[in-house]
Design a protein around this motif. Structure first.
Motif, PDB file in Angstrom:
ATOM      1  N   SER A   1     -25.884  65.684 -58.616  1.00 41.59           N
ATOM      2  CA  SER A   1     -26.306  64.457 -57.933  1.00 41.59           C
ATOM      3  C   SER A   1     -27.585  63.892 -58.539  1.00 41.59           C
ATOM      4  O   SER A   1     -27.701  62.677 -58.753  1.00 41.59           O
ATOM      5  CB  SER A   1     -26.507  64.747 -56.435  1.00 41.59           C
ATOM      6  OG  SER A   1     -25.328  65.242 -55.838  1.00 41.59           O
TER       7      SER A   1
ATOM      8  N   ARG B   1     -32.309  55.733 -60.582  1.00 48.37           N
ATOM      9  CA  ARG B   1     -32.795  55.781 -59.210  1.00 48.37           C
ATOM     10  C   ARG B   1     -33.636  57.034 -59.056  1.00 48.37           C
ATOM     11  O   ARG B   1     -33.269  58.090 -59.568  1.00 48.37           O
ATOM     12  CB  ARG B   1     -31.649  55.825 -58.197  1.00 48.37           C
ATOM     13  CG  ARG B   1     -30.752  54.611 -58.257  1.00 48.37           C
ATOM     14  CD  ARG B   1     -31.487  53.369 -57.794  1.00 48.37           C
ATOM     15  NE  ARG B   1     -30.594  52.254 -57.622  1.00 48.37           N
ATOM     16  CZ  ARG B   1     -30.206  51.451 -58.597  1.00 48.37           C
ATOM     17  NH1 ARG B   1     -30.631  51.662 -59.827  1.00 48.37           N
ATOM     18  NH2 ARG B   1     -29.395  50.453 -58.371  1.00 48.37           N
TER      19      ARG B   1
ATOM     20  N   ARG C   1     -27.364  62.625 -50.374  1.00 50.30           N
ATOM     21  CA  ARG C   1     -27.352  61.434 -49.532  1.00 50.30           C
ATOM     22  C   ARG C   1     -27.868  60.215 -50.288  1.00 50.30           C
ATOM     23  O   ARG C   1     -27.336  59.106 -50.146  1.00 50.30           O
ATOM     24  CB  ARG C   1     -28.211  61.683 -48.309  1.00 50.30           C
ATOM     25  CG  ARG C   1     -28.189  60.603 -47.255  1.00 50.30           C
ATOM     26  CD  ARG C   1     -26.847  60.593 -46.552  1.00 50.30           C
ATOM     27  NE  ARG C   1     -25.963  59.546 -47.014  1.00 50.30           N
ATOM     28  CZ  ARG C   1     -24.708  59.422 -46.644  1.00 50.30           C
ATOM     29  NH1 ARG C   1     -24.186  60.305 -45.816  1.00 50.30           N
ATOM     30  NH2 ARG C   1     -23.954  58.456 -47.105  1.00 50.30           N
ATOM     31  N   ALA C   2     -28.885  60.431 -51.122  1.00 45.73           N
ATOM     32  CA  ALA C   2     -29.409  59.330 -51.927  1.00 45.73           C
ATOM     33  C   ALA C   2     -28.360  58.824 -52.904  1.00 45.73           C
ATOM     34  O   ALA C   2     -28.230  57.604 -53.133  1.00 45.73           O
ATOM     35  CB  ALA C   2     -30.666  59.781 -52.677  1.00 45.73           C
TER      36      ALA C   2
ATOM     37  N   LEU D   1     -25.015  59.014 -52.507  1.00 42.90           N
ATOM     38  CA  LEU D   1     -23.974  58.306 -51.759  1.00 42.90           C
ATOM     39  C   LEU D   1     -24.442  56.911 -51.349  1.00 42.90           C
ATOM     40  O   LEU D   1     -23.665  55.940 -51.419  1.00 42.90           O
ATOM     41  CB  LEU D   1     -23.571  59.118 -50.530  1.00 42.90           C
ATOM     42  CG  LEU D   1     -22.813  60.427 -50.779  1.00 42.90           C
ATOM     43  CD1 LEU D   1     -22.324  61.012 -49.463  1.00 42.90           C
ATOM     44  CD2 LEU D   1     -21.648  60.199 -51.716  1.00 42.90           C
ATOM     45  N   ASP D   2     -25.674  56.792 -50.911  1.00 47.40           N
ATOM     46  CA  ASP D   2     -26.192  55.469 -50.552  1.00 47.40           C
ATOM     47  C   ASP D   2     -26.171  54.526 -51.751  1.00 47.40           C
ATOM     48  O   ASP D   2     -25.849  53.333 -51.617  1.00 47.40           O
ATOM     49  CB  ASP D   2     -27.611  55.600 -50.010  1.00 47.40           C
ATOM     50  CG  ASP D   2     -27.659  56.339 -48.681  1.00 47.40           C
ATOM     51  OD1 ASP D   2     -26.602  56.419 -48.018  1.00 47.40           O
ATOM     52  OD2 ASP D   2     -28.735  56.855 -48.315  1.00 47.40           O
ATOM     53  N   THR D   3     -26.505  55.058 -52.924  1.00 49.61           N
ATOM     54  CA  THR D   3     -26.484  54.229 -54.133  1.00 49.61           C
ATOM     55  C   THR D   3     -25.063  53.804 -54.471  1.00 49.61           C
ATOM     56  O   THR D   3     -24.817  52.635 -54.833  1.00 49.61           O
ATOM     57  CB  THR D   3     -27.101  55.007 -55.308  1.00 49.61           C
ATOM     58  OG1 THR D   3     -28.428  55.395 -54.967  1.00 49.61           O
ATOM     59  CG2 THR D   3     -27.140  54.149 -56.559  1.00 49.61           C
TER      60      THR D   3
ATOM     61  N   TYR E   1     -22.487  53.515 -52.408  1.00 46.56           N
ATOM     62  CA  TYR E   1     -21.950  52.604 -51.401  1.00 46.56           C
ATOM     63  C   TYR E   1     -22.597  51.221 -51.473  1.00 46.56           C
ATOM     64  O   TYR E   1     -21.907  50.195 -51.415  1.00 46.56           O
ATOM     65  CB  TYR E   1     -22.147  53.188 -50.001  1.00 46.56           C
ATOM     66  CG  TYR E   1     -21.247  54.370 -49.693  1.00 46.56           C
ATOM     67  CD1 TYR E   1     -20.032  54.539 -50.344  1.00 46.56           C
ATOM     68  CD2 TYR E   1     -21.618  55.332 -48.755  1.00 46.56           C
ATOM     69  CE1 TYR E   1     -19.216  55.620 -50.075  1.00 46.56           C
ATOM     70  CE2 TYR E   1     -20.806  56.418 -48.479  1.00 46.56           C
ATOM     71  CZ  TYR E   1     -19.606  56.558 -49.142  1.00 46.56           C
ATOM     72  OH  TYR E   1     -18.791  57.629 -48.870  1.00 46.56           O
ATOM     73  N   GLU E   2     -23.912  51.187 -51.604  1.00 43.06           N
ATOM     74  CA  GLU E   2     -24.632  49.919 -51.512  1.00 43.06           C
ATOM     75  C   GLU E   2     -24.701  49.183 -52.847  1.00 43.06           C
ATOM     76  O   GLU E   2     -24.484  47.974 -52.897  1.00 43.06           O
ATOM     77  CB  GLU E   2     -26.046  50.181 -50.994  1.00 43.06           C
ATOM     78  CG  GLU E   2     -26.084  50.778 -49.590  1.00 43.06           C
ATOM     79  CD  GLU E   2     -27.477  51.177 -49.168  1.00 43.06           C
ATOM     80  OE1 GLU E   2     -28.422  50.916 -49.957  1.00 43.06           O
ATOM     81  OE2 GLU E   2     -27.630  51.760 -48.075  1.00 43.06           O
ATOM     82  N   ASP E   3     -25.010  49.884 -53.918  1.00 43.59           N
ATOM     83  CA  ASP E   3     -25.204  49.220 -55.208  1.00 43.59           C
ATOM     84  C   ASP E   3     -23.943  49.177 -56.054  1.00 43.59           C
ATOM     85  O   ASP E   3     -23.750  48.226 -56.822  1.00 43.59           O
ATOM     86  CB  ASP E   3     -26.312  49.925 -55.999  1.00 43.59           C
ATOM     87  CG  ASP E   3     -27.651  49.886 -55.272  1.00 43.59           C
ATOM     88  OD1 ASP E   3     -27.787  49.054 -54.351  1.00 43.59           O
ATOM     89  OD2 ASP E   3     -28.549  50.688 -55.609  1.00 43.59           O
TER      90      ASP E   3
ATOM     91  N   GLU F   1     -16.149  58.624 -44.377  1.00 48.29           N
ATOM     92  CA  GLU F   1     -17.246  58.456 -43.425  1.00 48.29           C
ATOM     93  C   GLU F   1     -17.987  59.770 -43.201  1.00 48.29           C
ATOM     94  O   GLU F   1     -19.215  59.778 -43.012  1.00 48.29           O
ATOM     95  CB  GLU F   1     -16.703  57.928 -42.096  1.00 48.29           C
ATOM     96  CG  GLU F   1     -17.763  57.502 -41.112  1.00 48.29           C
ATOM     97  CD  GLU F   1     -18.516  56.262 -41.556  1.00 48.29           C
ATOM     98  OE1 GLU F   1     -19.677  56.103 -41.125  1.00 48.29           O
ATOM     99  OE2 GLU F   1     -17.948  55.467 -42.329  1.00 48.29           O
TER     100      GLU F   1
END
Length: 745
Positions: A323, A332, A442-443, A445-447, A449-451, A641
């Motif tokens: 990761s 990131r 988690r960082a 996955l957020d990247t 999903y969002e970016d 989810e």
């Protein structure tokens, strides 16, 4: 050559003899009986061989006696100095000097007549063990210069230095001559050190046996840590007070390079492993843009034996490292750089948690100082608790209630004697490591999903390849089917791509740059294109291609072509008009009325066959779209989810693709059902042609027989238990076909 004889200087009983008698009575020293020609001659002076194989003592203890005037009289005080000097020399401290006593201060010269014969023998194993350890410290070869071996060497050096300091402190007391000093006192003082040094030397020998025969540094390091860990576990039972704390220090010091590598990797995504001793290996042939990156770029070395408490850590370390590597490639920063991770290095956190759990486990202080608990004495405890093991445990717990054994140097607290080492190590290390791993996962996955819009890409493929957007894909399929029926040229890839983009532009205009339609013909290029040759390509961007691979796109297209064949059969049958029903060929019948009746009968039979086919194909289409695809969509959404790292997303998506590929009968296990359904679709195409051009009676009978046979076959197969286990929710389709199965004549 002058002879050396050790004789008694006093005839009365000395303090040395009293100490010897006390040691013998307490069974700390077992006196070996021997025949002495004179009471003032010690046993070790009569042995034929030297008691200690050491150059400094070989000249000290001679074996011959005589009345030579050159014979030298030695006192125990002098022998004590020689023994201390030998121990210093064995520690590698060749420049050690003893301070001379001040003039006027004299100590009583003690007799050695009562000295047990084996006292000097007891120093021999200690000296040998020290020399073995010191030889390794001073002559470590290039193979021992790995980071872990360097830390292990420093830990051994600290033990030898601590022992040397203990000897030096005792030597200062001897030099000051303020109290009586004897060899027996030195032997008793070094009793625990003797056992500890000898145990460490034996452990070191076991470690070096593997190191000399194995060239792989990772195997050697794993063996070193395993031997130290196993030795510490045994010492907790056999020698808790002396050897166990020393081995814990060595274990912690040897683990520090490994933890530093893990700490740097999880923080910056960099593996600093100059000696190839880390348990994880990077495959330089796999680039971050490769869709195999997650599964192939880092692999765990299959080294045996693996350390017990490190076994559950390797997967977490590997997951966190992957990761962080992706986050670094995505430019990131990890959560720790942004202040999300706990302060301090992993090794510091591990030491602090271990010391806290070791000193305060079971909350001894609260338990024993509670107002509802009566603190019993040691005597009462033994009377109340009949089980000796429980009594030992409660006694240890009581002794640890107000104190904790903490080292002054490294802060390592020795745990309770009855508490196992393995769960304490796991609890001290697993939680901080997994906490850091969860943060970086988690960082990532957020990247994604969002970016990187990972969920949007998955949804787009489902809408197009699995026809979840039924109205948009229905429009595209309708245009394609109409061209196939009218015989227009339809196999132009550019035209098909423009048609697809026009149909989906109302709701998915942002996906136009990823989509294209191609025709995959066979080896013979002159062969006319068929519907099974159509393929919708999706150019998956990085890093989404780690989840949606080219292999999954292939499976998506396989399901898409099967759905398009079913949709084509339904479209063709639904668009048949009764006005277009041609008159049947009844040329062999001469009577006009009979010709009319026969033509109407054939038309009616053809209409019934169309209705049967439409019902069969609609039932299959409804089962696939609702029971297979829709339920799989819901299950995939729930898994996405609940996913906590990218590996779970990859596994969930791969499982989803394989599941729908299997349930849509695209795998070899479902080939017999797929072939039967394709035969029914072939009958539907012949019915469409007969509807427009007419057909003979024999042809109609053959079509009816073929349909009935395939309908009954599919209904019978779907009713078996084996198909129920292969195709979930197939009961609805089986019931629809079984209860409407046409009867044979």
């Amino acid at each position: 050559m002058p002879e050396t004889v050790i004789v008694s200087c006093y005839s009365f009983t000395s303090e040395s003899e009293e100490n010897n008698m006390q040691a013998i009575k307490s069974h700390e020293i077992v006196h070996q009986k021997s025949c002495l020609t004179a009471s003032n001659i010690p046993t070790f002076a009569r042995q034929k061989q030297c008691s200690i194989k050491n150059l400094s003592l070989n000249g000290l203890f001679k074996k011959k006696y005589g009345k030579d005037s050159t014979s030298k009289i030695l006192t125990e005080y002098y022998v004590l100095h020689e023994v201390l000097w030998t121990l210093h020399r064995s520690c590698g401290n060749k420049n050690t000097t003893v301070k001379s006593t001040e003039s006027g201060n004299h100590t009583k010269v003690l007799t050695v007549a009562g000295l047990p014969s084996f006292c000097v023998n007891c120093f021999n194993p200690l000296v040998k063990a020290l020399e073995e350890i010191n030889f390794f410290l001073n002559n470590s070869g290039p193979q021992e210069q790995t980071l872990t071996y360097q830390a292990y060497t420093v830990a051994l050096s600290d033990v030898v230095t601590e022992f040397n300091q203990s000897v030096a402190d005792y030597e200062k007391g001897v030099a000051q001559q303020k109290a009586t000093s004897t060899i027996s006192q030195l032997l008793l003082r070094l009793k625990s050190w003797t056992f500890t040094i000898r145990a460490i030397a034996a452990m070191h020998t076991t470690i070096m046996q593997m190191s000399s025969s194995v060239a792989d540094n990772n195997t050697r390091i794993t063996h070193l840590l395993s031997v130290v860990y196993d030795s510490a576990q045994k010492a907790q039972v056999t020698n808790y007070c002396t050897l166990y704390p020393v081995l814990l220090k060595i274990l912690f010091a040897s683990l520090e390079p490994f933890f530093n590598m893990v700490d740097l990797w999880l923080d910056r995504g960099v593996i600093v492993d100059p000696y190839q001793e880390f348990g994880i290996l990077r495959n330089e042939a796999v680039s971050p843009q490769d869709e195999r990156f997650w599964s192939k770029v880092f692999v765990s070395r299959t080294t045996q034996p693996l350390i017990s408490f490190l076994k559950p850590l390797m997967d977490d370390i590997l997951l966190g490292g992957r990761s962080v590597e992706l986050l670094t490639q995505l430019k990131r920063k990890s959560m720790r750089v942004n202040g999300g991770c706990p302060a301090g290095t992993l090794m510091q956190t591990f030491r602090n948690r271990f010391s806290r759990f070791a000193s305060g486990y079971f909350e001894c202080g609260k338990l024993l100082h509670s107002s509802n608990v009566t603190v019993t004495t040691k005597k009462d405890l033994k009377q109340e608790v009949r089980n000796p093991l429980l009594a030992k445990a409660f006694e240890t717990l009581r002794n640890h209630s107000n104190r904790s054994k903490r080292s002054k140097d490294d802060g390592v607290c020795v745990p309770l004697e009855f508490y196992p080492l393995l769960p304490l190590l796991e609890r001290s290390l697993l939680e901080p490591l997994r906490s850091r791993q969860r943060l970086v996962c988690r960082a990532l996955l957020d990247t994604l999903y969002e970016d990187c819009c990972l969920k949007l890409h998955i949804l787009t493929i489902r809408r197009i390849h699995l026809m979840q957007a039924g109205d948009l894909m229905g429009r595209f399929c309708q245009q394609l089917f109409q061209k196939l029926e009218t015989g227009e040229k339809w196999d132009n890839e550019s035209s098909l791509t423009l048609s697809l983009l026009n149909c989906i532009s109302s709701r998915m205009d942002q996906c136009g740059s990823y989509l294209s339609v191609t025709i995959k013909r066979g080896s013979i290029q002159q062969t006319p294109a068929n519907l099974v040759d159509v393929q919708i390509n999706y150019k998956v961007p990085w890093p989404v291609n780690l989840v949606i691979t080219q292999d999954s796109i292939f499976h998506y297209n396989s399901v898409l072509r099967f759905l398009m064949q079913i949709k084509q059969g339904m479209f063709s049958l639904q668009h048949l008009s009764f006005k277009d029903l041609s008159c049947m060929d009844v040329a062999n019948v001469t009577h006009p009325r009979q010709q009319e009746l026969l033509s109407a009968n054939r038309q009616h039979r053809l209409q019934l066959l169309r209705a049967w086919l439409l019902y069969f194909i609609s039932s299959v289409d409804n089962y696939i779209m609702e029971c297979v695809l829709e339920s799989s969509h819901i299950r995939l959404d729930m898994q996405l989810e609940n996913a906590v790292h990218l590996g779970q997303i990859i596994d969930s998506h791969q499982e989803y693709v394989i599941s729908i590929h299997k349930q849509c009968l695209q795998q070899p296990s479902g080939a017999f059902l797929r072939d039967a359904i394709n035969e029914v679709l072939s009958i539907a195409r012949e019915v469409v042609i007969a509807w427009k051009n007419g057909l003979e009676l024999e042809k109609l009978n053959k079509l009816e027989e073929n349909y009935v046979r395939h309908h009954q076959f599919v209904a019978a197969v779907l009713g078996t238990d084996s198909v129920h286990s292969m195709l979930p929710h197939v009961e609805t389709l089986a019931a629809a076909l079984i209860h409407s199965c046409p009867a044979t004549r």
